[in-house]
Motif scaffolding. Structure first.
Motif, PDB file in Angstrom:
ATOM      1  N   PHE A 165      43.544   3.571   4.210  1.00 27.69           N
ATOM      2  CA  PHE A 165      44.420   4.639   3.738  1.00 27.69           C
ATOM      3  C   PHE A 165      45.575   4.815   4.712  1.00 27.69           C
ATOM      4  N   TYR A 207      49.412  11.035   1.305  1.00 22.02           N
ATOM      5  CA  TYR A 207      48.315  10.151   1.695  1.00 22.02           C
ATOM      6  C   TYR A 207      48.028   9.184   0.533  1.00 22.02           C
ATOM      7  N   SER A 238      45.502   5.728  -0.586  1.00 20.28           N
ATOM      8  CA  SER A 238      44.318   4.961  -0.183  1.00 20.28           C
ATOM      9  C   SER A 238      44.255   3.646  -0.935  1.00 20.28           C
ATOM     10  N   SER A 276      37.933   3.411  -1.031  1.00 18.65           N
ATOM     11  CA  SER A 276      38.825   3.926   0.010  1.00 18.65           C
ATOM     12  C   SER A 276      39.195   5.375  -0.244  1.00 18.65           C
ATOM     13  N   ASP A 300      36.927   7.161   1.903  1.00 19.56           N
ATOM     14  CA  ASP A 300      37.390   7.092   3.296  1.00 19.56           C
ATOM     15  C   ASP A 300      38.479   8.134   3.532  1.00 19.56           C
ATOM     16  N   LEU A 301      39.434   8.193   2.602  1.00 21.88           N
ATOM     17  CA  LEU A 301      40.525   9.164   2.720  1.00 21.88           C
ATOM     18  C   LEU A 301      39.991  10.586   2.678  1.00 21.88           C
TER      19      LEU A 301
END
Length: 336
Positions: A160, A167, A169, A174, A177-178
């Motif tokens: 990301f 933001y 990703s 992902s 993850d973000l």
């Protein structure tokens, strides 16, 4: 539509579009939901709102599972802390109502942060919100995003990217993850760590998207020249390979060969050979019981130290970590 809500809670709006992957929505939603449960105070945490991009609040995902959204995003008239575009079906991007993009650009200044999951970055780009910004998306679509929106600096490597309050990703997971990073940003590492433990996830995954992607351009096999060279290389990877040898194989001068090769692959012959060595080594690590030393020798990567150096350069992880993460399930066996 208005709602009464605790001002202490952060309102997260996840925007759903028809034909997306269920995990684009469920992954981030579960991260924020579990984070709220991990926070001691019941007055803090997140309130999650699932919003449809169209007036039809029932969205069919790619798996066929239908989800019911809380609201149409253009009907939102309450403050939003975080808004995430949860993916998009690229084939239906042009079918997203113009009213949504009008709403998005009008409300962007009042939203603390905005982001996307996977190819949801195309929605932010079409709205003009990625102009002159660095961004990422699923590694398979980075080239397409860059070509469609030249003002965006597309980086296919990270899981990301943050640029200001935007933001983006990479591939589907992902988005989790973000979301973990956003939780850590809001409530600290300990809360984010507890969430990652509950979901059996790494708080920060090692490496980046390159460990999942193909290092070589997907169009390489369309060229008879490159196809011929690749087949020859695969039979000779354990040997020293020079441009002169490659050029001789196709009856060209080294200089002309190098020029044509670069034009057709956007890679020098040396870079192509190195990436091919890594690709073949990855396959051995995934599918065989050969030792790393044997694989390094078969792929022309020298010894274990030099193979590790090349893996770190291209994939940001070691050969041993790669084997642990990607080895074929049947090859590793399953506990009974």
């Amino acid at each position: 539509m208005s709602r009464s809500r605790s001002s202490a809670k952060k309102t997260v709006v996840i925007v759903a579009t028809p034909g997306i992957l269920l995990l684009d929505i469920a992954g981030p939603a579960d991260v924020f939901s579990i984070a709220s449960k991990e926070i001691a105070s019941q007055e803090k945490g997140y309130e999650i709102i699932l919003a449809s991009v169209t007036k039809n609040k029932h969205i069919a995902t790619k798996s066929g599972i239908r989800i019911a959204c809380d609201i149409c995003v253009t009907d939102i008239n309450f403050p939003i802390d975080t808004l995430l575009i949860a993916g998009v079906s690229l084939g239906s991007l042009d079918n997203i109502p113009a009213s949504f993009f009008t709403w998005l650009t009008a409300h962007y200044p009042g939203i603390r942060r905005m982001g996307s999951v996977c190819v949801g970055a195309f929605v932010l780009a079409k709205a003009g919100l990625l102009h002159n910004k660095r961004a990422t998306t699923h590694w398979e679509h980075c080239t397409r995003l860059q070509a469609a929106y030249p003002s965006v600096t597309v980086d296919s490597t990270p899981f990301f990217v943050r640029d200001g309050n935007i933001y983006t990703s990479g591939g589907v997971t992902s988005g989790m993850d973000l979301s973990l990073a956003l939780v850590e940003e809001d409530f600290g590492r300990e809360v984010a760590l507890q969430v990652s433990r509950q979901l059996v996830l790494h708080l920060r995954r090692a490496g980046n998207q390159s460990q999942f992607s193909n290092l070589l351009p997907s169009f390489e096999l369309k060229s008879p020249l490159i196809r011929s060279i690749r087949e020859w290389l695969l039979k000779n990877l354990d040997r020293e390979i020079r441009v002169e040898y490659m050029a001789d194989h196709v009856n060209m001068s080294p200089r002309n060969f190098a020029r044509v090769f670069l034009k057709e692959t956007q890679l020098t012959p040396a870079k192509f050979v190195e990436k091919l060595r890594v690709e073949v080594a990855r396959q051995y690590l995934e599918d065989t019981n050969l030792s790393a030393e044997q694989i390094a020798e078969k792929c022309g990567l020298g010894n274990l130290v030099s193979m590790r150096r090349v893996f770190i350069r291209h994939l940001q992880i070691s050969p041993s970590f790669y084997r642990h993460a990607f080895r074929t399930t049947l090859a590793t066996g399953m506990a009974s």
